[in-house]
Scaffold this motif. Structure first.
Motif, mmCIF file in Angstrom:
data_model
loop_
_atom_site.group_PDB
_atom_site.id
_atom_site.type_symbol
_atom_site.label_atom_id
_atom_site.label_comp_id
_atom_site.label_asym_id
_atom_site.label_seq_id
_atom_site.Cartn_x
_atom_site.Cartn_y
_atom_site.Cartn_z
ATOM 1 N N ASP A 171 0.852 -1.186 0.000
ATOM 2 C CA ASP A 171 0.000 0.000 0.000
ATOM 3 C C ASP A 171 0.889 1.239 0.000
ATOM 4 N N PRO A 172 0.438 2.322 -0.625
ATOM 5 C CA PRO A 172 1.285 3.513 -0.741
ATOM 6 C C PRO A 172 1.849 4.012 0.582
ATOM 7 N N GLU A 173 1.085 3.912 1.663
ATOM 8 C CA GLU A 173 1.579 4.439 2.940
ATOM 9 C C GLU A 173 2.678 3.577 3.549
ATOM 10 N N LEU A 174 2.875 2.361 3.020
ATOM 11 C CA LEU A 174 3.913 1.471 3.550
ATOM 12 C C LEU A 174 5.198 1.502 2.726
ATOM 13 N N VAL A 175 5.144 2.171 1.584
ATOM 14 C CA VAL A 175 6.308 2.188 0.694
ATOM 15 C C VAL A 175 7.496 2.879 1.345
ATOM 16 N N GLY A 176 7.228 3.960 2.061
ATOM 17 C CA GLY A 176 8.303 4.785 2.606
ATOM 18 C C GLY A 176 9.242 4.037 3.523
ATOM 19 N N GLU A 177 8.705 3.142 4.366
ATOM 20 C CA GLU A 177 9.579 2.454 5.322
ATOM 21 C C GLU A 177 10.533 1.487 4.624
ATOM 22 N N VAL A 178 10.093 0.902 3.505
ATOM 23 C CA VAL A 178 10.979 0.018 2.752
ATOM 24 C C VAL A 178 12.042 0.834 2.016
ATOM 25 N N LEU A 179 11.632 1.934 1.409
ATOM 26 C CA LEU A 179 12.592 2.782 0.710
ATOM 27 C C LEU A 179 13.616 3.370 1.673
ATOM 28 N N ALA A 180 13.203 3.668 2.897
ATOM 29 C CA ALA A 180 14.140 4.195 3.892
ATOM 30 C C ALA A 180 15.223 3.166 4.207
ATOM 31 N N LEU A 181 14.847 1.894 4.291
ATOM 32 C CA LEU A 181 15.837 0.850 4.552
ATOM 33 C C LEU A 181 16.815 0.724 3.390
ATOM 34 N N ILE A 182 16.315 0.802 2.163
ATOM 35 C CA ILE A 182 17.207 0.715 1.002
ATOM 36 C C ILE A 182 18.159 1.906 0.982
ATOM 37 N N GLU A 184 19.255 3.432 3.577
ATOM 38 C CA GLU A 184 20.237 3.170 4.628
ATOM 39 C C GLU A 184 21.302 2.189 4.139
ATOM 40 N N LEU A 185 20.886 1.172 3.397
ATOM 41 C CA LEU A 185 21.846 0.204 2.852
ATOM 42 C C LEU A 185 22.798 0.883 1.877
ATOM 43 N N ARG A 186 22.261 1.821 1.115
ATOM 44 C CA ARG A 186 23.135 2.562 0.203
ATOM 45 C C ARG A 186 24.197 3.333 0.993
ATOM 46 N N GLY A 187 23.771 3.928 2.109
ATOM 47 C CA GLY A 187 24.721 4.647 2.950
ATOM 48 C C GLY A 187 25.801 3.750 3.518
ATOM 49 N N ASP A 188 25.478 2.456 3.679
ATOM 50 C CA ASP A 188 26.458 1.487 4.169
ATOM 51 C C ASP A 188 27.411 1.023 3.077
ATOM 52 N N GLY A 189 27.129 1.405 1.828
ATOM 53 C CA GLY A 189 27.995 0.989 0.729
ATOM 54 C C GLY A 189 27.601 -0.313 0.062
ATOM 55 N N MET A 190 26.375 -0.788 0.296
ATOM 56 C CA MET A 190 25.916 -2.019 -0.338
ATOM 57 C C MET A 190 25.816 -1.826 -1.852
ATOM 58 N N THR A 191 26.337 -2.766 -2.611
ATOM 59 C CA THR A 191 26.229 -2.758 -4.069
ATOM 60 C C THR A 191 24.850 -3.293 -4.432
ATOM 61 N N MET A 192 24.074 -2.515 -5.170
ATOM 62 C CA MET A 192 22.694 -2.900 -5.437
ATOM 63 C C MET A 192 22.304 -2.664 -6.893
#
Length: 254
Positions: A171-182, A184-192
């Motif tokens: 649902d649209p209101e739940l998208v943000g929490e998943v994108l926030a985790l991604i 954060e992973l980018r900030g950790d240097g994860m190759t995606m």
């Protein structure tokens, strides 16, 4: 710059459908590459080929310089170095969150149960879901389930993380929490390498955006160039439809 993933001239055919037509793409260490394009453009198939869920019909895929499309390669060994998160959460409904996350490390990769549990709890704590470790998936929201699925993919500390439209079932209101985790992973240097319909997110998080159309990589470059000033007519046509549908905020904040 170290190249983690190298896709060279990959073709994939399903019956009469030529789904991938000579796709070539490199992903460097710590780079985040977003695949965009209409449904059926080949994004998901490309990710499945990289994770060896589909055999390629021509071309090669390299992971850290190893040709993983060589038929002598053990797919399970390769998948220890690649994490993949699908559109559907694919959590086992009869198992707790903790059991879902630790299953593959324990059963497939031989990680001791205590070690797997400790790592799982640390990852769940990091995303604020440690208290839900004993819960079953039907007690979680869609966003929580998808974050658990991402944690599961991180359990082997993958060299490369593949994300296939991970917000499309939410649902649209739940998208943000998943994108926030991604993010954060980018900030950790994860190759995606991620396939996404979230154009505003691709603009914010990706180092490079690749537009696929009809199984062909039509255009790639920095997000501001591909999404803001595309060079190819097919890219412009696709983005025009996205803008008309309200899915590409002009400010890139969506």
């Amino acid at each position: 710059m170290t190249t983690v993933l190298s896709v060279d001239g990959v073709h994939k055919v399903f019956g009469a459908r030529h789904v991938l037509r000579g796709v070539s793409l490199d992903v460097a260490e710590h780079e985040v590459v977003a695949l965009i394009g209409a449904s059926g453009s080949g994004k998901s198939t490309l990710l499945r080929c990289i994770n060896l869920l589909e055999p390629v019909d021509d071309g090669t895929i390299g992971l850290d310089g190893e040709d993983i499309t060589d038929p002598r390669v053990d797919p399970d060994r390769v998948r220890q170095r690649i994490g993949m998160v699908f559109q559907a959460f694919n959590l086992f409904p009869h198992m707790s969150v903790l059991a879902n996350v630790t299953l593959a490390p324990r059963r497939v990769h031989g990680v001791p149960a205590a070690e797997a549990r400790d790592k799982a709890m640390a990852l769940l704590a990091r995303i604020g879901l440690a208290e839900l470790a004993p819960a079953y998936p039907d007690r979680l929201s869609g966003g929580q389930q998808q974050r658990v699925a991402i944690v599961r993919a991180l359990m082997n500390t993958p060299r490369l993380l593949l994300l296939d439209e991970v917000t499309s079932a939410l649902d649209p209101e739940l998208v943000g929490e998943v994108l926030a985790l991604i993010r954060e992973l980018r900030g950790d240097g994860m190759t995606m390498l991620l396939a996404t319909h979230e154009m505003g997110f691709a603009r914010q998080v990706a180092d490079r955006v690749c537009f696929l159309d009809g199984g062909t990589l039509v255009e790639q470059g920095p997000p501001e160039q591909v999404l803001g000033e595309p060079r190819e007519a097919r890219t412009r046509q696709f983005l025009r439809r996205i803008i008309e549908a309200g899915r590409l905020p002009i400010s890139g904040t969506g």
